[in-house]
Design a protein around this motif. Structure first.
Motif, short mmCIF file in Angstrom:
data_model
loop_
_atom_site.label_atom_id
_atom_site.label_comp_id
_atom_site.label_asym_id
_atom_site.label_seq_id
_atom_site.Cartn_x
_atom_site.Cartn_y
_atom_site.Cartn_z
N TYR A 17 22.17 -6.52 4.12
CA TYR A 17 21.90 -6.12 5.51
C TYR A 17 23.06 -5.26 5.99
O TYR A 17 24.15 -5.74 6.26
N LEU A 18 22.82 -3.95 6.07
CA LEU A 18 23.84 -2.98 6.48
C LEU A 18 23.63 -2.68 7.96
O LEU A 18 23.06 -1.66 8.34
N HIS A 19 24.12 -3.58 8.81
CA HIS A 19 23.75 -3.52 10.23
C HIS A 19 24.33 -2.32 10.96
O HIS A 19 23.84 -1.94 12.03
N ASN A 20 25.35 -1.69 10.39
CA ASN A 20 25.94 -0.52 11.05
C ASN A 20 25.50 0.80 10.43
O ASN A 20 25.92 1.87 10.88
N TYR A 21 24.67 0.73 9.40
CA TYR A 21 24.28 1.94 8.68
C TYR A 21 22.92 2.42 9.19
O TYR A 21 21.93 1.68 9.14
N LYS A 22 22.86 3.66 9.63
CA LYS A 22 21.61 4.24 10.10
C LYS A 22 21.07 5.20 9.05
O LYS A 22 21.73 6.18 8.70
N CYS A 48 18.82 -1.71 6.86
CA CYS A 48 19.81 -0.98 7.63
C CYS A 48 19.65 -1.24 9.13
O CYS A 48 18.81 -2.04 9.55
N ASN A 49 20.43 -0.53 9.93
CA ASN A 49 20.34 -0.64 11.38
C ASN A 49 18.92 -0.29 11.82
O ASN A 49 18.39 0.76 11.48
#
Length: 509
Positions: A17-22, A48-49
């Motif tokens: 889970y790349l919560h800051n990657y758009k 992602c985000n």
């Protein structure tokens, strides 16, 4: 390795889970979604985000109901032990591989190490074994055998080497049949991650080429405190195989004294042993003594009358390469290596048609080993590329051809070294220029030692022979002149008559 996962048959499904990657909106290109990574994203999807709903659906699809964290508890507290399938696979891989057969004092050191590993397990006390051994004494053979045996005894074992080349080669040699490299890949690692180790210590860490350990870790040498100290702290039992005369970069700090000091500081029981029997260089201690003397590393203690080894000096690199290629045709166990005196541009690393090593006066050119493989030493077609100390240290061939570059030459009848002739792309002497400004005497001493050690390593990779070409004709002549010439047998002379009579039995009538 986790017993709880195996015994409870817990399915592990990876995701990220790349919560800051758009992610870029189609049709714009997004490197994360490059087709090269699709195989991995199918096995371990990345969210992602803005993908919270997709992540929720993924979790709900695979987890039907909660259990108040019981599965997580079992995984967290599960005992780390190699699975039976891994043990059987490793044992089967070792069987039938002549490269890993132990003889003589190798067996003695092996049994001592196995005993100490068991003792560390039984008592919970920390033990450290330091094994000294020159080139060809079987340090790596014992190290790989320890990896397999102790894994078979349900210990968590890791084989560590600074150089990736032996790790890659041994992992490939241990593969047989259709077994995946995943069986063994995690058993081999570099020394640069032990500063991150937390929790219970590993059962065993086997360190090959311990002289190559660095002080700090990371790309910029700014992580951790000391690799020796961190390995000792991360293991109940650690074995360090070392040859201090094989330090070949300015950052190599592995020494018996430092290992002993850090082990004692950690409260470990320290044991020391030596491997003496020579199995490389045709079993010839004479050749090793002669080489150390010829390179002015260590004077020979007595006169050497016969190398008992196939050592030749060539005046033409074409002839050197042809001779090694002929030896290689028999079993793919001969290679050409060189001192790092030619640049290795990044653009040429994957291109076999780019010839980095050029000897214009001889019309000879060839490429460095390609960056597209980590197993140059055993690849079928790699005879057409030249290796360096970083791709062959810790390994051996039947025959080795060595191109000695401009960093070593003869002046006034003595060998001198010149670190300014090294390629800029060589990191072995990184920082030597700055050191030379502050302390030129120390800088020259360190650089001289590293260059001599480098050629010593290269010229001791051959089990049966070493063929050499020197860019400096005076060095070639020097080596030829120093080669021992077997003494001609003394002419027969009958014993004097009176001596023959004197030898008769006086009691005989």
């Amino acid at each position: 390795y986790n017993e709880a996962v195996r015994e409870a048959q817990i399915d592990l499904l990876p995701c990220a889970y790349l919560h800051n990657y758009k992610c870029a909106e189609p049709p714009a290109y997004d490197p994360l979604l490059d087709p090269a990574y699709l195989e991995y994203l199918e096995r371990a999807p990345a969210f992602c985000n803005g993908d919270v709903v997709k992540l929720r659906d993924f979790i709900c699809r695979h987890i039907q109901h909660g259990d108040d964290g019981q599965v997580l508890y079992h995984i967290e507290s599960g005992r780390l032990r190699p699975s039976k399938s891994l043990q059987d696979a490793l044992t089967g891989m070792l069987a039938g591989n002549d490269e890993f057969v132990m003889i003589d004092d190798q067996k003695v050191i092996f049994e001592q190490a196995v005993h100490l590993a068991r003792e560390a397990q039984r008592t919970g006390e920390r033990h450290v074994l330091i094994v000294r051994g020159g080139p060809g004494t079987g340090k790596s053979v014992v190290a790989v055998n320890l990896l397999v045996r102790l894994t078979a005894e349900e210990m968590v074992v890791q084989y560590v080497s600074k150089n990736s080349a032996p790790r890659n080669v041994y992992a490939k040699l241990l593969q047989q049949g259709n077994r995946s490299k995943a069986y063994i890949a995690n058993l081999f690692r570099g020394p640069g991650k032990f500063f991150e180790h937390t929790g219970a210590p590993l059962d065993v860490v086997v360190v090959d080429e311990a002289h190559r350990l660095n002080e700090k870790s990371g790309l910029f040498q700014n992580l951790g405190e000391n690799q020796i100290k961190e390995i000792v702290a991360a293991s109940r039992f650690s074995v360090f195989f070392i040859d201090e005369t094989q330090r070949v970069t300015i950052k190599d700090i592995g020494s018996v004294s430092d290992i002993r000091a850090f082990a004692e500081q950690a409260g470990a029981h320290v044991h020391e042993a030596d491997l003496f029997s020579q199995f490389r260089c045709n079993g010839s201690d004479s050749y090793l003594d002669w080489l150390d003397d010829a390179l002015s590393i260590r004077p020979a203690e007595e006169r050497i009358t016969d190398l008992d080894y196939d050592f030749r000096v060539f005046d033409d690199p074409h002839q050197l390469f042809a001779a090694i290629a002929e030896k290689n045709a028999a079993a793919n166990k001969a290679r050409v290596v060189a001192g790092y005196c030619w640049e290795w541009p990044k653009d040429s690393k994957p291109n076999p048609n780019t010839h980095d090593i050029v000897l214009g006066e001889h019309g000879f050119s060839i490429s460095w080993n390609l960056a597209t493989t980590g197993t140059w030493a055993i690849d079928d077609s790699s005879i057409h590329q030249v290796g360096c100390v970083h791709t062959c240290q810790g390994l051996e061939f039947d025959y080795v051809g060595v191109i000695i570059g401009d960093d070593m030459r003869v002046e006034g009848g003595e060998i001198i070294t010149d670190h300014t002739k090294r390629a800029k792309s060589d990191k072995s002497l990184s920082g030597i220029k700055s050191l030379a400004k502050a302390d030129p005497t120390r800088a020259n001493r360190i650089a001289d030692e590293i260059i001599r050690n480098t050629y010593r390593v290269l010229m001791t990779r051959g089990l049966r022979g070493c063929y050499v070409f020197c860019t400096d004709p005076a060095l070639a002549a020097y080596l030829r002149e120093r080669m021992p010439r077997p003494s001609a047998p003394a002419p027969y002379a009958p014993m004097p008559e009176q001596l023959s009579l004197a030898a008769e039995d006086p009691l005989e009538d």
